[in-house]
Design a protein around this motif. Structure first.
Motif, mmCIF file in Angstrom:
data_model
loop_
_atom_site.group_PDB
_atom_site.id
_atom_site.type_symbol
_atom_site.label_atom_id
_atom_site.label_comp_id
_atom_site.label_asym_id
_atom_site.label_seq_id
_atom_site.Cartn_x
_atom_site.Cartn_y
_atom_site.Cartn_z
ATOM 1 N N LEU A 172 3.328 10.146 -7.394
ATOM 2 C CA LEU A 172 4.308 10.592 -8.379
ATOM 3 C C LEU A 172 3.750 10.610 -9.793
ATOM 4 C CD1 LEU A 172 7.415 8.682 -6.974
ATOM 5 C CD2 LEU A 172 7.150 11.166 -7.060
ATOM 6 N N ASN A 173 2.789 9.718 -10.060
ATOM 7 C CA ASN A 173 2.182 9.649 -11.397
ATOM 8 C C ASN A 173 0.682 9.387 -11.246
ATOM 9 O OD1 ASN A 173 1.485 9.346 -14.055
ATOM 10 N ND2 ASN A 173 2.561 7.409 -14.360
ATOM 11 N N PRO A 174 -0.104 10.440 -11.065
ATOM 12 C CA PRO A 174 -1.546 10.284 -10.830
ATOM 13 C C PRO A 174 -2.299 9.608 -11.968
ATOM 14 C CG PRO A 174 -0.805 12.490 -10.232
ATOM 15 C CD PRO A 174 0.332 11.843 -10.968
ATOM 16 N N GLU A 175 -1.683 9.522 -13.159
ATOM 17 C CA GLU A 175 -2.345 8.885 -14.300
ATOM 18 C C GLU A 175 -2.079 7.382 -14.372
ATOM 19 O OE1 GLU A 175 -4.412 10.735 -16.100
ATOM 20 O OE2 GLU A 175 -3.843 12.358 -14.716
ATOM 21 N N ASP A 176 -1.316 6.840 -13.436
ATOM 22 C CA ASP A 176 -0.926 5.439 -13.470
ATOM 23 C C ASP A 176 -2.069 4.547 -12.991
ATOM 24 O OD1 ASP A 176 0.243 2.964 -13.316
ATOM 25 O OD2 ASP A 176 1.828 3.528 -11.914
ATOM 26 N N GLU A 177 -2.834 4.027 -13.926
ATOM 27 C CA GLU A 177 -3.989 3.195 -13.583
ATOM 28 C C GLU A 177 -3.583 1.862 -12.971
ATOM 29 O OE1 GLU A 177 -7.051 4.218 -13.544
ATOM 30 O OE2 GLU A 177 -6.457 6.175 -14.340
ATOM 31 N N ILE A 182 0.830 -1.206 0.000
ATOM 32 C CA ILE A 182 0.000 0.000 0.000
ATOM 33 C C ILE A 182 0.863 1.254 0.000
ATOM 34 C CG2 ILE A 182 -1.587 1.362 1.427
ATOM 35 C CD1 ILE A 182 -2.805 -1.389 2.279
ATOM 36 N N VAL A 183 1.876 1.272 0.843
ATOM 37 C CA VAL A 183 2.770 2.431 0.911
ATOM 38 C C VAL A 183 3.434 2.669 -0.445
ATOM 39 C CG1 VAL A 183 4.893 3.339 1.933
ATOM 40 C CG2 VAL A 183 3.200 2.219 3.385
ATOM 41 N N ALA A 184 3.911 1.588 -1.077
ATOM 42 C CA ALA A 184 4.605 1.715 -2.364
ATOM 43 C C ALA A 184 3.659 2.205 -3.453
ATOM 44 C CB ALA A 184 5.225 0.371 -2.755
ATOM 45 N N PHE A 185 2.467 1.631 -3.524
ATOM 46 C CA PHE A 185 1.526 2.038 -4.573
ATOM 47 C C PHE A 185 0.995 3.454 -4.336
ATOM 48 C CE2 PHE A 185 0.872 -2.706 -5.072
ATOM 49 C CZ PHE A 185 1.552 -2.770 -6.272
ATOM 50 N N GLU A 186 0.814 3.837 -3.089
ATOM 51 C CA GLU A 186 0.395 5.211 -2.806
ATOM 52 C C GLU A 186 1.442 6.203 -3.305
ATOM 53 O OE1 GLU A 186 -2.534 4.883 1.100
ATOM 54 O OE2 GLU A 186 -0.385 5.192 1.403
ATOM 55 N N LYS A 224 -3.004 2.422 -9.325
ATOM 56 C CA LYS A 224 -4.292 2.642 -8.661
ATOM 57 C C LYS A 224 -5.008 1.319 -8.442
ATOM 58 C CE LYS A 224 -5.086 7.288 -10.569
ATOM 59 N NZ LYS A 224 -5.955 8.088 -11.485
ATOM 60 N N THR A 225 -4.973 0.456 -9.456
ATOM 61 C CA THR A 225 -5.642 -0.839 -9.338
ATOM 62 C C THR A 225 -4.997 -1.694 -8.264
ATOM 63 O OG1 THR A 225 -6.364 -0.832 -11.643
ATOM 64 C CG2 THR A 225 -6.201 -2.972 -10.564
ATOM 65 N N PHE A 226 -3.665 -1.761 -8.280
ATOM 66 C CA PHE A 226 -2.982 -2.569 -7.270
ATOM 67 C C PHE A 226 -3.121 -1.968 -5.877
ATOM 68 C CE2 PHE A 226 -0.822 -5.100 -10.520
ATOM 69 C CZ PHE A 226 -0.746 -6.323 -9.874
ATOM 70 N N LEU A 227 -3.266 -0.664 -5.798
ATOM 71 C CA LEU A 227 -3.514 -0.036 -4.502
ATOM 72 C C LEU A 227 -4.847 -0.514 -3.940
ATOM 73 C CD1 LEU A 227 -2.795 1.943 -2.267
ATOM 74 C CD2 LEU A 227 -3.687 3.803 -3.704
ATOM 75 N N GLU A 228 -5.875 -0.544 -4.788
ATOM 76 C CA GLU A 228 -7.184 -1.057 -4.363
ATOM 77 C C GLU A 228 -7.075 -2.533 -3.963
ATOM 78 O OE1 GLU A 228 -9.963 0.506 -3.960
ATOM 79 O OE2 GLU A 228 -9.613 2.433 -4.927
ATOM 80 N N MET A 229 -6.364 -3.320 -4.760
ATOM 81 C CA MET A 229 -6.207 -4.740 -4.460
ATOM 82 C C MET A 229 -5.498 -4.944 -3.129
ATOM 83 S SD MET A 229 -5.154 -6.023 -8.310
ATOM 84 C CE MET A 229 -4.617 -7.659 -7.805
#
Length: 249
Positions: free
Chosen positions: A98-103, A89-93, A106-111
């Motif tokens: 750093l790149n708000p367009e990185d889908e 979570i920390v890494a994906f956040e 975002k997906t792996f953060l939700e996972m």
């Protein structure tokens, strides 16, 4: 990194020849490996399911990677697949910051947040009962795939491509098939058209090279598709037959 070497490593990555990447870089003395080489090595280890080794290499260039969203994404990917969801979570956040367009991040953060909640770890966010109703039950039935409930009410089915069913895709290797996310989407399109045509306008695909993703706002449609598509993928004969008619991207 030498441009010729970079081209060679990129070609091998695109053809899923991860062992070649690892062997090539390991031949280079450690003091001569720059940041890019270490990241290529760690990414290849990720794709070989050697996540703990990958993490060690990523952390060895942590100072250089702190402002690189890809470094954070790949580190989070490794943490996720060894079950260290808080670290993921920390890494994906950070990757998303750093790149708000990185889908993908975002997906792996939700996972990661969903997985952390399932394991009884610290609750990272609240999801209403209606949003996740039935999700965990279906998620347990779809083996290599994962379901992700998003805050906007949509739901995704995700597969990080790699070894799973690679032999099926190799049956069309002479046509340039690599078993990447786009090839999975081609397979899923045939499956949807032939086996579940009533969902053609409901289930959408958004693949990337290293990920297959299906999504929809219709939760029940996704549950039906996820279970049926997983069952089809577990039947090698059926999967080969479907893929024989897939139009390649």
């Amino acid at each position: 990194m030498d441009n010729d070497l970079l081209k060679e490593l990129t070609l091998w990555h695109n053809k899923n020849k991860y062992e070649k990447i690892i062997n090539k870089i390991m031949e280079i003395p450690e003091p001569d490996r720059d940041y890019d080489l270490v990241c290529h090595l760690a990414r290849a280890l990720n794709n070989q399911d050697k996540y703990s080794e990958a993490i060690n290499y990523f952390l060895s260039v942590q100072e250089q990677g702190q402002y690189d969203p890809l470094w954070h994404y790949r580190l989070g990917y490794a943490y996720y697949y060894i079950g260290k969801y808080k670290e993921a979570i920390v890494a994906f956040e950070e990757a998303v910051a750093l790149n708000p367009e990185d889908e993908h991040s975002k997906t792996f953060l939700e996972m990661s947040r969903n997985a952390a909640g399932r394991e009884g770890n610290e609750k990272i966010r609240k999801v209403n009962d209606e949003q996740v109703e039935g999700l965990l039950e279906v998620d347990e039935k779809i083996n290599q795939f994962s379901l992700v409930a998003h805050n906007n009410g949509s739901i995704s089915m995700i597969l990080s491509v790699g070894e799973y069913k690679r032999d099926i895709f190799q049956t069309r290797a002479e046509e340039g098939v690599e078993g990447n996310g786009y090839d999975w989407a081609s397979l899923a399109t045939v499956f949807l058209n032939e086996k579940m045509p009533h969902l053609v306008d409901i289930i959408r695909f958004d693949p990337e090279a290293d990920m297959f993703a299906a999504y929809t706002d219709n939760r029940e449609a996704m549950f039906s598709f996820a279970i049926a598509f997983n069952e089809a993928c577990e039947d090698d004969i059926l999967m080969k037959d479907l893929f024989s008619r897939a139009e390649l991207d």
